[in-house]
Design a protein around this motif. Structure first.
Motif, PDB file in Angstrom:
ATOM      1  N   LYS A 111     -15.193  47.202  63.381  1.00  0.00           N
ATOM      2  CA  LYS A 111     -14.115  47.943  63.249  1.00  0.00           C
ATOM      3  C   LYS A 111     -14.185  49.455  62.695  1.00  0.00           C
ATOM      4  CE  LYS A 111      -9.256  47.915  61.634  1.00  0.00           C
ATOM      5  NZ  LYS A 111      -8.175  46.966  60.710  1.00  0.00           N
ATOM      6  N   ALA A 112     -13.876  50.426  63.336  1.00  0.00           N
ATOM      7  CA  ALA A 112     -13.992  51.980  62.833  1.00  0.00           C
ATOM      8  C   ALA A 112     -13.738  52.182  61.394  1.00  0.00           C
ATOM      9  CB  ALA A 112     -13.190  52.805  63.856  1.00  0.00           C
ATOM     10  N   LEU A 113     -14.706  52.984  60.625  1.00  0.00           N
ATOM     11  CA  LEU A 113     -14.363  52.794  59.260  1.00  0.00           C
ATOM     12  C   LEU A 113     -13.581  54.325  58.894  1.00  0.00           C
ATOM     13  CD1 LEU A 113     -17.862  52.642  57.886  1.00  0.00           C
ATOM     14  CD2 LEU A 113     -16.107  51.013  57.887  1.00  0.00           C
ATOM     15  N   GLN A 114     -13.348  55.051  59.968  1.00  0.00           N
ATOM     16  CA  GLN A 114     -12.498  56.162  59.819  1.00  0.00           C
ATOM     17  C   GLN A 114     -12.873  57.202  58.521  1.00  0.00           C
ATOM     18  OE1 GLN A 114      -8.555  55.708  61.235  1.00  0.00           O
ATOM     19  NE2 GLN A 114      -8.817  53.382  61.306  1.00  0.00           N
ATOM     20  N   LYS A 116     -14.409  60.025  58.524  1.00  0.00           N
ATOM     21  CA  LYS A 116     -14.769  61.613  58.795  1.00  0.00           C
ATOM     22  C   LYS A 116     -13.551  61.992  59.402  1.00  0.00           C
ATOM     23  CE  LYS A 116     -19.649  62.485  58.380  1.00  0.00           C
ATOM     24  NZ  LYS A 116     -20.905  62.723  58.977  1.00  0.00           N
ATOM     25  N   ALA A 117     -12.827  61.170  60.185  1.00  0.00           N
ATOM     26  CA  ALA A 117     -11.695  61.263  60.919  1.00  0.00           C
ATOM     27  C   ALA A 117     -11.075  60.074  61.144  1.00  0.00           C
ATOM     28  CB  ALA A 117     -12.161  61.876  62.549  1.00  0.00           C
ATOM     29  N   GLN A 118      -9.661  60.401  61.213  1.00  0.00           N
ATOM     30  CA  GLN A 118      -8.825  59.249  61.539  1.00  0.00           C
ATOM     31  C   GLN A 118      -8.126  59.024  62.642  1.00  0.00           C
ATOM     32  OE1 GLN A 118      -7.474  57.311  58.799  1.00  0.00           O
ATOM     33  NE2 GLN A 118      -9.164  58.515  57.747  1.00  0.00           N
ATOM     34  N   ILE A 119      -7.961  57.644  63.171  1.00  0.00           N
ATOM     35  CA  ILE A 119      -7.505  57.465  64.525  1.00  0.00           C
ATOM     36  C   ILE A 119      -5.845  57.671  64.332  1.00  0.00           C
ATOM     37  CG2 ILE A 119      -7.042  55.431  66.147  1.00  0.00           C
ATOM     38  CD1 ILE A 119      -9.680  54.545  65.400  1.00  0.00           C
ATOM     39  N   ILE A 120      -5.429  58.448  65.199  1.00  0.00           N
ATOM     40  CA  ILE A 120      -3.934  58.721  65.259  1.00  0.00           C
ATOM     41  C   ILE A 120      -3.171  58.031  66.388  1.00  0.00           C
ATOM     42  CG2 ILE A 120      -2.267  60.504  65.309  1.00  0.00           C
ATOM     43  CD1 ILE A 120      -4.611  62.541  64.397  1.00  0.00           C
ATOM     44  N   PRO A 170     -16.716  61.875  65.036  1.00  0.00           N
ATOM     45  CA  PRO A 170     -16.457  60.697  65.154  1.00  0.00           C
ATOM     46  C   PRO A 170     -15.844  59.938  64.264  1.00  0.00           C
ATOM     47  CG  PRO A 170     -18.913  60.925  64.229  1.00  0.00           C
ATOM     48  CD  PRO A 170     -18.058  62.500  64.454  1.00  0.00           C
ATOM     49  N   VAL A 171     -14.977  58.961  64.637  1.00  0.00           N
ATOM     50  CA  VAL A 171     -14.034  58.116  63.512  1.00  0.00           C
ATOM     51  C   VAL A 171     -14.962  56.994  63.047  1.00  0.00           C
ATOM     52  CG1 VAL A 171     -11.815  58.696  64.713  1.00  0.00           C
ATOM     53  CG2 VAL A 171     -13.108  56.563  65.434  1.00  0.00           C
ATOM     54  N   ASP A 172     -16.218  56.839  63.680  1.00  0.00           N
ATOM     55  CA  ASP A 172     -17.259  55.720  63.240  1.00  0.00           C
ATOM     56  C   ASP A 172     -18.377  55.968  63.568  1.00  0.00           C
ATOM     57  OD1 ASP A 172     -17.162  53.003  61.739  1.00  0.00           O
ATOM     58  OD2 ASP A 172     -18.543  52.683  63.513  1.00  0.00           O
TER      59      ASP A 172
END
Length: 506
Positions: free
Chosen positions: A218-221, A223-227, A252-254
């Motif tokens: 799963k993406a740790l998010q 530096k950037a968020q999944i919107i 990258p989100v991950d």
């Protein structure tokens, strides 16, 4: 690089085993042949496989000559369109891996605006269904069909109508995007990699209607968020030694780092879904592929390391769920035929379902397994026993969790905790019939051979006795009843009788 296949591979994995072994033996020949290939293919191009070429027939090179596109020989008699890494002769992409053509002069590849392969005998036909001007191979191994020049935005580049990077097989290379519409498929067809809303998932296809997820990142998010609503995520292999997960933009989100993270590497970096279901990364050192990343580090965490009805115990290796059977050729003999109906036949009232119980077992990848909460082991067993699509269940007495196995039984985990109990169904019918039929045929052949031998010996003895009597009579007539010595010509009659019996049963 991992080149051996695990015990549960299907026939499609055998198609690539030959080419992987052979690649190390003849890669210098591949390099020499690739040097003569073209750097672009135009309309009107066509080619047929050369029967004298043992492994790879190049048709198109990139400008660096590190990659080549052409005919790949599989299992000596079959053909696949492939892109190869020339220094290692490693296939990176196949045009149609599930349906192969014959290595025959009747198989033809041509470019008429579409890239087409046709085998009239097997009726195999594959096409890109495009209207392009030329076929080129880029320096990153991407095969493209291009058309004209795109002058929009003052950028003089050709329009890309089709590219192999959009249709990966079992491998991703650096700078290649992997999107939510794509699937990475292992060479044996058992395992796949797909993207979810915010994760990378590995799935197993255990001869059932739906795939079972066995690994998730799963993406740790950080530096950037999944919107939500901003589009799906995608993945890219970065040359600096990591896999990045992105949604929009360049942040990258991950990040999933490799051993070579932020190290300067000159060789190609790739990620491959292996035949055992593991996801691994490798880089080319100039002389060999070096393992750079492993998603699943423990053997027992793989989807089916010990095969059907197997038991994987950390530190001890593989055994069988049924202690009375032995692990042979990667499979336990208790594994019956797969069936979509794991209930008794209501028409014949025949109970061909055998139940196997085993303590000290646990389901693998239980974080993603379906479960119910039941107050007792008996109710957990009943939940599966009354469900014709249930192949087994594992009950945890401590938590009350009843894990339902709605796919054919694969490898379970061995534990020292007897409060974790497994209940497994085995369909016996087809195996029993197959064994009985085999025994019947064997007994029939053995009986026929014995009768044939008895008949041969009897017939031979009769002929000997008859010939001996006739000879004795003749000798007695000539010598006055005195026989001069033993009759020695006895072998021919016996040999002829056995030969006649054998020829009658050919």
């Amino acid at each position: 690089m991992e080149r051996s296949f695990n015990s549960v591979t299907r026939p499609i994995s055998a198609q690539l085993l030959f080419l992987l072994i052979t690649s190390f033996l003849i890669w210098p020949c591949t390099e020499a042949a690739a040097a003569a290939a073209a750097e672009e293919l135009l309309k009107g191009f066509e080619a047929t496989p050369n029967p004298s070429i043992p492994f790879f027939q190049p048709l198109l090179n990139d400008t660096s000559s590190k990659f080549s596109f052409g005919f790949l020989r599989v299992n000596s008699t079959q053909l696949a369109l492939a892109v190869l890494h020339v220094p290692s002769s490693e296939p990176l992409w196949l045009a149609n891996p599930t349906t192969l053509s014959r290595w025959s002069d009747r198989t033809k590849v041509f470019f008429n605006g579409s890239l087409v392969i046709s085998d009239p005998r097997t009726r195999m036909f594959w096409s890109t269904e495009t209207q392009g001007d030329k076929l080129v191979l880029l320096n990153n191994s991407n095969l493209q069909i291009q058309k004209g020049i795109d002058n929009s935005n003052n950028v003089n580049v050709p329009t890309v109508l089709w590219q192999s990077f959009d249709f990966p097989t079992n491998t991703l290379v650096e700078t290649q995007n992997f999107t939510s519409t794509m699937t990475l498929l292992s060479s044996n067809g058992l395992y796949s990699m797909r993207l979810g809303n915010d994760f990378i998932g590995l799935y197993a296809k255990f001869d059932s209607g739906s795939d079972q997820i066995y690994w998730k990142h799963k993406a740790l998010q950080a530096k950037a968020q999944i919107i939500e609503g901003n589009g799906p995520i995608y993945v890219q292999v970065d040359p600096d030694g990591w896999v990045g997960m992105y949604q929009n933009g360049t942040t990258p989100v991950d990040i999933e780092s490799f051993n070579s993270f932020q190290r300067s590497l000159d060789g190609l970096l790739m990620v491959r879904l292996e035949p055992d279901g593991n996801l691994k990364a490798y880089y080319w050192s100039g002389s060999s592929w070096v393992l750079d990343y492993v998603a699943i580090r423990e053997t027992c965490d793989l989807p089916s390391p010990c095969g059907s009805y197997g038991l994987c115990t950390p530190g001890s290796g593989c055994s069988c769920l049924d202690n009375s059977t032995e692990l042979s050729s990667g499979e336990c003999s208790s594994s019956g035929p797969y069936s979509n109906d794991m209930c008794s036949d209501p028409k014949t009232q025949k109970n061909d379902i055998k139940v196997l119980r085993r303590g000290g077992v646990e389901v693998p990848f239980k974080e993603w397994m379906r479960y119910e909460t039941t107050p007792s082991l008996e109710e957990c067993e009943n939940a599966c026993g009354n469900n014709c699509s249930c192949y087994g269940a594992v009950y945890n007495n401590a938590s009350g969790f009843c894990y339902i196995l709605d796919y054919p039984i694969q490898t379970l985990l061995g534990t020292g905790d007897d409060s974790k109990v497994g209940y497994f169904k085995i369909k016996e019918g087809a195996n029993k019939k197959k064994i009985n039929w085999g025994l019947g045929v064997g007994a029939g052949l053995l009986g026929g051979a014995v009768l044939c031998l008895i008949g041969a010996v009897g017939f031979g003895s009769y002929k000997i006795w008859k010939n001996k009597k006739r000879v004795n009579r003749l000798l007695e007539e000539e010598t006055g009843g005195v026989m001069s010595g033993p009759y020695k010509d006895l072998g021919s009659a016996s040999f002829r009788s056995i030969e006649m019996c054998s020829s009658g049963h050919r």
